[in-house]
Design an enzyme around this catalytic site. Structure first.
Site, PDB file in Angstrom:
ATOM      1  N   CYS A  49      -2.789  -2.214  -8.058  1.00  0.00           N
ATOM      2  CA  CYS A  49      -3.478  -3.400  -8.566  1.00  0.00           C
ATOM      3  C   CYS A  49      -4.816  -3.013  -9.209  1.00  0.00           C
ATOM      4  CB  CYS A  49      -3.637  -4.444  -7.468  1.00  0.00           C
ATOM      5  SG  CYS A  49      -4.079  -6.090  -8.105  1.00  0.00           S
TER       6      CYS A  49
ATOM      7  N   HIS B 280       1.983  -5.211  -6.467  1.00  0.00           N
ATOM      8  CA  HIS B 280       1.730  -4.814  -5.081  1.00  0.00           C
ATOM      9  C   HIS B 280       3.044  -4.351  -4.448  1.00  0.00           C
ATOM     10  CE1 HIS B 280      -2.452  -6.215  -4.431  1.00  0.00           C
ATOM     11  NE2 HIS B 280      -2.154  -7.077  -5.389  1.00  0.00           N
TER      12      HIS B 280
ATOM     13  N   GLU C  78       3.507  -3.130  -1.576  1.00  0.00           N
ATOM     14  CA  GLU C  78       3.521  -3.493  -0.154  1.00  0.00           C
ATOM     15  C   GLU C  78       3.909  -4.947   0.069  1.00  0.00           C
ATOM     16  OE1 GLU C  78      -0.638  -4.684  -1.441  1.00  0.00           O
ATOM     17  OE2 GLU C  78       0.866  -3.174  -1.992  1.00  0.00           O
TER      18      GLU C  78
END
Length: 214
Positions: free
Chosen positions: A85, A194, A196
């Site tokens: 990001c 992202h 994750e």
């Protein structure tokens, strides 16, 4: 899997714990460290540069922590590095955010604001861009291994790195304009999305990063 140390750079900007939790899932035997000083990175096998927030604060925090020379030394030494990001955007030349901020200039591209872009319904697209987008893999890369081209990843951002004329863009997506979803060069890979927060595809990308030998 060989036990290794993965250092997540903590410079006050970013959801570090969600990244660490995802790494524990894909590499349960790894030593995952949240580090606030370059000395804590000694012996690390890999670095992750996360980032969420305003660019001026991110750059100030990164520089004040002493991470800029650490990152350059890691890249020079061939350590695998992953940016996420804003951790991708700070690698660029310059950002339009906060009235203009000079970044690390590891990649020569700018970071631009979405501005007012028309959507398919005739209304301007909402900013920030928030949600799931399909990512086209424009260049083969080890971090795409096991991830189907066009897989969906989760984005949250108001600024973007252009894809047009960008030789480092190895993944792209569209939100009013074509933007770089991921950039890569040698032992450095960075993504605007992202991983994750991107389900199975994101976990596979992190798994690939843990196993990556540039």
């Amino acid at each position: 899997m060989q036990k290794q140390t993965i250092a997540i750079l903590d410079y006050g900007m970013g959801n570090l714990h969600s990244v660490a939790s995802a790494l524990h899932l894909v590499a349960p035997d790894a030593d995952v460290r949240l580090v606030q000083h370059p000395s804590e990175c000694e012996g690390a096998d890999r670095l992750i540069v996360p980032g969420v927030g305003a660019m001026r604060d991110c750059m100030a925090g990164f520089e004040n922590a002493g991470f800029a020379p650490l990152l350059r030394d890691a890249l020079e030494a061939g350590l695998p590095v992953l940016g996420i990001c804003v951790g991708m955007q700070i690698l660029m030349h310059h950002s339009e955010e906060n009235g203009g901020v000079d970044c690390l200039n590891i990649f020569p591209q700018p970071v631009l604001h979405f501005g007012e872009l028309p959507g398919p319904d005739g209304h301007n697209l909402k900013v920030p861009h928030m949600g799931w987008n399909r990512v086209q893999q424009h260049q083969a890369h080890p971090l795409w291994q096991g991830i189907e081209d066009g897989s969906r990843f989760y984005f949250v951002h108001s600024y973007y790195v252009p894809a047009e004329g960008n030789p480092n863009a190895c993944g792209t997506t569209g939100y009013g304009v074509q933007l770089a979803a991921a950039v890569a060069d040698k032992n450095l890979f960075a993504c605007q999305f992202h991983p994750e927060k991107s389900g199975d595809a994101g976990l596979q990308l992190l798994r690939n990063f843990v196993n990556w030998q540039p």
